[in-house]
Design an enzyme around this catalytic site. Structure first.
Site, short mmCIF file in Angstrom:
data_model
loop_
_atom_site.label_atom_id
_atom_site.label_comp_id
_atom_site.label_asym_id
_atom_site.label_seq_id
_atom_site.Cartn_x
_atom_site.Cartn_y
_atom_site.Cartn_z
N GLU A 177 0.79 -1.23 0.00
CA GLU A 177 0.00 0.00 0.00
C GLU A 177 0.83 1.28 0.00
O GLU A 177 0.85 2.03 0.98
CB GLU A 177 -0.97 0.00 1.19
CG GLU A 177 -1.89 -1.22 1.20
CD GLU A 177 -2.98 -1.14 2.27
OE1 GLU A 177 -2.90 -0.27 3.15
OE2 GLU A 177 -3.91 -1.96 2.21
N GLU A 363 -5.25 -8.57 0.65
CA GLU A 363 -5.92 -8.25 1.92
C GLU A 363 -7.39 -7.99 1.63
O GLU A 363 -7.75 -7.35 0.64
CB GLU A 363 -5.37 -6.97 2.58
CG GLU A 363 -4.03 -7.13 3.25
CD GLU A 363 -3.55 -5.84 3.90
OE1 GLU A 363 -4.39 -5.01 4.34
OE2 GLU A 363 -2.33 -5.66 3.96
C1 FCB Z 1 -4.53 -2.15 5.53
C2 FCB Z 1 -3.16 -2.46 6.06
C3 FCB Z 1 -3.14 -3.55 7.10
C4 FCB Z 1 -4.31 -3.45 8.05
C5 FCB Z 1 -5.61 -3.29 7.30
C6 FCB Z 1 -6.82 -3.22 8.18
O1 FCB Z 1 -4.54 -0.87 5.00
O2 FCB Z 1 -2.32 -2.88 4.99
O3 FCB Z 1 -1.90 -3.50 7.76
O4 FCB Z 1 -4.10 -2.45 8.96
O5 FCB Z 1 -5.55 -2.15 6.49
#
Ligand code: FCB
Length: 454
Positions: A177, A363
């Site tokens: 990110e 994620e």
């Molecule tokens: C993302 C992050 C991860 C976690 C999630 C909820 O942005 O990459 O580390 O905090 O959000």
């Protein structure tokens, strides 16, 4: 308000996905490891930020976290028993280097080597993220990612890790990110290092993307059959109304939030319309940088949580836009909109805009206020529904021809949720931070029965 659509009516089954589809959970070093200053680990920008009053809720830090540094065998046993075949983790740079030009710390390298062996022994394919936000403080002291020299330091770190783990780890994510590293950390000031300067954030962003581009050939040189990519956090964007002003605002936001990352990665350079808006805040770019950033990769990692709604807001920030809080929508405990169809929409758009090749959901997950009840279970029905509905949406978009090859739930265990501290739980496994007891939540039990096709 609960929404229903076709996705909700047809629950997902593992058999509907390819047999070689990857099923994982994701974590990151600072959020779970603890062992803050053990075995030669030095201070990271998150240790410094967390120690600064008012920056993290409850004054929390990652010093102990889930004590994964010592308890990883138990955590990996849980992952194996859940039926995972992949696991995404990140490497704490401050465990590996303690000074500019120094030698890598053997104890740090050994820890990750043991970790990787532990994954392989349990049938978990290791997916290593090199940078998930825990920059060594000694590098921040020299300007951090705003300094071009940090790109070289990242390459040294990348070299050390890929040499040590490359015989066993094939899958590498250079950055997690870049939006958050650059914009949340240096413009919004809500993450370490906590600056609030737009131009700095854009320079940071450029160096992060450049370090990605330069790391890719290095990883390929050190790792036989390497598969390399990066993970972007992306949202489908909606205009707040059908007015021409809100639609124009949505496009301005899109230029920075989506195109600013994907255009250069796929060879189109930074979007001109956004450069025109940001003017003098544009980053310094050296000859050859944009070619380096556009290096072909093996996959794109997509982190998806929620859609964003954008309103025209003249004079507000450099883009004159406002991101609205969801109205009348189902949200998680963090106020993030629950929108499984957004995942499908986002993936279909990326595929049509860039054809990035294989994509992985690196994620996706949800935060709820979980409690362990009298019978010892954690009845998190909402997270379970979130997971089911997003997997159903994923199935549908794959059926529609979008090449997604794996899914990593965020997260295996509850953990340090950055500026939110420990109050925000995302795990499929509950952590009691007083006792470090692990309890599989109902969502984790559902993922297990889904994966085992029970
Ligand atoms: C993302 C992050 C991860 C976690 C999630 C909820 O942005 O990459 O580390 O905090 O959000």
């Amino acid at each position: 308000m609960t929404t229903t659509n076709s996705t909700d009516q047809h629950p997902p089954a593992r058999s509907e996905f390819a047999s070689d589809f990857l099923w994982g959970c994701a974590t990151s070093s600072y959020q779970i490891e603890g062992a803050g200053f053990e075995d030669g680990r030095v201070e990271s920008i998150w240790d410094r930020f967390a120690a600064t009053p008012g920056k993290v809720k409850g004054g929390a830090s990652g010093a102990v976290a889930c004590d994964h540094y010592h308890r990883w065998p138990e955590d990996f046993d849980i992952g194996r028993d859940m039926g995972l075949n992949a696991y995404r983790f990140s490497i704490a740079w401050p465990r590996i280097f303690s000074e500019i030009g120094g030698k890598p710390n053997t104890k740090g390298l050994d820890f990750y080597s043991r970790l990787v062996d532990g994954m392989l022994e349990r049938g978990l394919q290791p997916w290593a993220t090199l940078y998930h936000w825990d920059l060594p403080q000694f590098l921040q002291d020299r300007g951090g990612w705003a300094e071009r020299g940090t790109v070289d330091a990242f390459l040294e770190f990348t070299d050390a890790m890929t040499r040590r783990l490359g015989d066993r780890v094939q899958h590498w994510i250079t950055h997690n990110e870049p939006w958050c590293t650059s914009m949340i950390g240096n413009w919004e000031g809500l993450h370490a290092p906590g600056f609030t300067d737009f131009a700095t954030a854009l320079q940071v962003c450029h160096h992060v993307l450049l370090s990605h581009g330069k790391a890719v050939p290095l990883i390929r040189a050190n790792v036989p059959d390497a598969q390399v990519g990066l993970s972007l956090s992306l949202h489908p964007l909606r205009a707040a109304s059908s007015s021409a002003e809100d639609e124009a605002a949505r496009l301005r936001h899109d230029g920075l939030r989506y195109r600013w990352f994907l255009d250069p990665l796929y060879g189109r350079g930074y979007p001109q319309a956004t450069l025109d808006i940001i003017g003098d805040a544009a980053p310094a770019i050296h000859p050859g940088d944009m070619d380096a950033i556009a290096v072909p990769t093996d996959f794109l990692g997509v982190n998806y949580y929620f859609p964003e709604t954008i309103q025209d807001a003249p004079g507000e920030g450099p883009l004159s836009v406002r991101v609205l809080k969801p109205q009348d929508a189902e949200t998680t405990a963090l106020g993030w909109e629950v929108a499984p169809e957004g995942l499908a929409e986002l993936l279909a758009r990326i595929e049509s805009d860039y054809h990035p090749g294989p994509m992985y959901i690196t994620e996706n997950g949800s935060c709820y206020d979980d409690v362990v009840v009298a019978d010892g279970s954690v009845p998190d029905a909402e997270r379970r529904a979130y997971l089911q509905r997003h997997l159903a949406a994923l199935r549908d978009v794959i059926d529609g021809g979008v090449p997604v090859k794996g899914y990593f739930a965020w997260s295996l265990v509850d953990n340090f949720e950055w500026a939110e501290g420990y109050g925000r739980r995302f795990g499929l496994v509950h952590i009691d931070y007083d006792t470090q007891q692990r309890t599989l939540k109902d969502s984790g039990k559902w993922y297990r029965s889904f994966l085992r096709q029970e």
